[in-house]
Enzyme design. Structure first.
Site, PDB file in Angstrom:
ATOM      1  CG  HIS A  63      -9.714 -12.035 -22.574  1.00  0.00           C
ATOM      2  ND1 HIS A  63      -9.815 -13.264 -21.977  1.00  0.00           N
ATOM      3  CD2 HIS A  63      -9.842 -11.117 -21.598  1.00  0.00           C
ATOM      4  CE1 HIS A  63      -9.980 -13.098 -20.678  1.00  0.00           C
ATOM      5  NE2 HIS A  63     -10.014 -11.800 -20.416  1.00  0.00           N
ATOM      6  CB  CYS A  72     -27.465  -6.138 -26.491  1.00  0.00           C
ATOM      7  SG  CYS A  72     -27.657  -6.952 -24.891  1.00  0.00           S
ATOM      8  CD  GLU A 108     -25.812 -13.118 -24.060  1.00  0.00           C
ATOM      9  OE1 GLU A 108     -25.646 -13.437 -25.251  1.00  0.00           O
ATOM     10  OE2 GLU A 108     -26.673 -12.313 -23.679  1.00  0.00           O
ATOM     11  CG  HIS A 154     -22.680  -5.930 -24.072  1.00  0.00           C
ATOM     12  ND1 HIS A 154     -23.164  -5.624 -25.339  1.00  0.00           N
ATOM     13  CD2 HIS A 154     -23.212  -7.130 -23.747  1.00  0.00           C
ATOM     14  CE1 HIS A 154     -23.955  -6.591 -25.750  1.00  0.00           C
ATOM     15  NE2 HIS A 154     -24.002  -7.529 -24.805  1.00  0.00           N
ATOM     16  CG  HIS A 204     -21.659  -9.601 -28.221  1.00  0.00           C
ATOM     17  ND1 HIS A 204     -22.713 -10.367 -28.635  1.00  0.00           N
ATOM     18  CD2 HIS A 204     -21.976  -9.216 -26.974  1.00  0.00           C
ATOM     19  CE1 HIS A 204     -23.619 -10.455 -27.678  1.00  0.00           C
ATOM     20  NE2 HIS A 204     -23.187  -9.765 -26.649  1.00  0.00           N
ATOM     21  CG  HIS A 236     -22.267 -11.670 -22.426  1.00  0.00           C
ATOM     22  ND1 HIS A 236     -23.275 -11.269 -21.580  1.00  0.00           N
ATOM     23  CD2 HIS A 236     -22.576 -11.135 -23.639  1.00  0.00           C
ATOM     24  CE1 HIS A 236     -24.147 -10.538 -22.241  1.00  0.00           C
ATOM     25  NE2 HIS A 236     -23.745 -10.436 -23.502  1.00  0.00           N
TER      26      HIS A 236
END
Length: 149
Positions: A75, A25, A136, A29, A16, A31
């Site tokens: 994904h 952020c 996260e 990137h 995201h 998680h």
């Protein structure tokens, strides 16, 4: 009969970007999310029922969460559909990437609200969503509780 809470854990990988954010952020990137889903209800008391003694079959809960959340978000790269990330989203989609456009900023807080709405719609009448925990990172998570909402 007593109310009992049961919890099932899920994991998925999602990318995201937080448009307008003032830190790292803002960049795309990802998680390794862990989602803990807790439901509450009374165990089935009918001894002729194949699910006797269960609040809900863990397999039934798994089916709901996998179909509505894990298989959708795993994904995938999630962008707020109202941001300039749309150009990047279109480019990624054109290259056959899994892109989700949502109507919220894709923070853990907003994702867990979205997940709660989706799960509540699919649960049987006698089972209530008690809480969600969306982890996260190993040290950061958002929680949703029915009692707070």
């Amino acid at each position: 009969m007593s109310n009992i809470r049961i919890t099932k854990q899920f994991s998925f990988e999602t990318g995201h970007a937080l448009y307008g954010y003032d830190g790292k952020c803002k960049n795309v990137h990802g998680h390794s999310y862990r989602l803990f889903v807790t439901v509450i209800g009374k165990p089935i008391t009918d001894s002729t029922n194949v699910k006797y003694g269960m609040v809900i079959d863990f397999g039934d809960l798994k089916k709901i969460v996998k179909e509505d959340i894990v298989e959708v978000f795993d994904h995938a790269t999630v962008f707020n559909k109202n941001t300039p990330h749309l150009e990047l989203a279109k480019e990624l989609s054109a290259r056959d990437h899994n892109v989700l456009l949502v109507d919220y900023q894709p923070t853990s807080e907003m994702m867990v609200i979205d997940f709660a709405k989706k799960i509540k719609k699919r649960l049987p009448e006698n089972i209530k969503l008690h809480s969600l925990k969306l982890q996260e990172t190993t040290s950061s998570y958002a929680e949703w509780y029915a009692s707070d909402n």
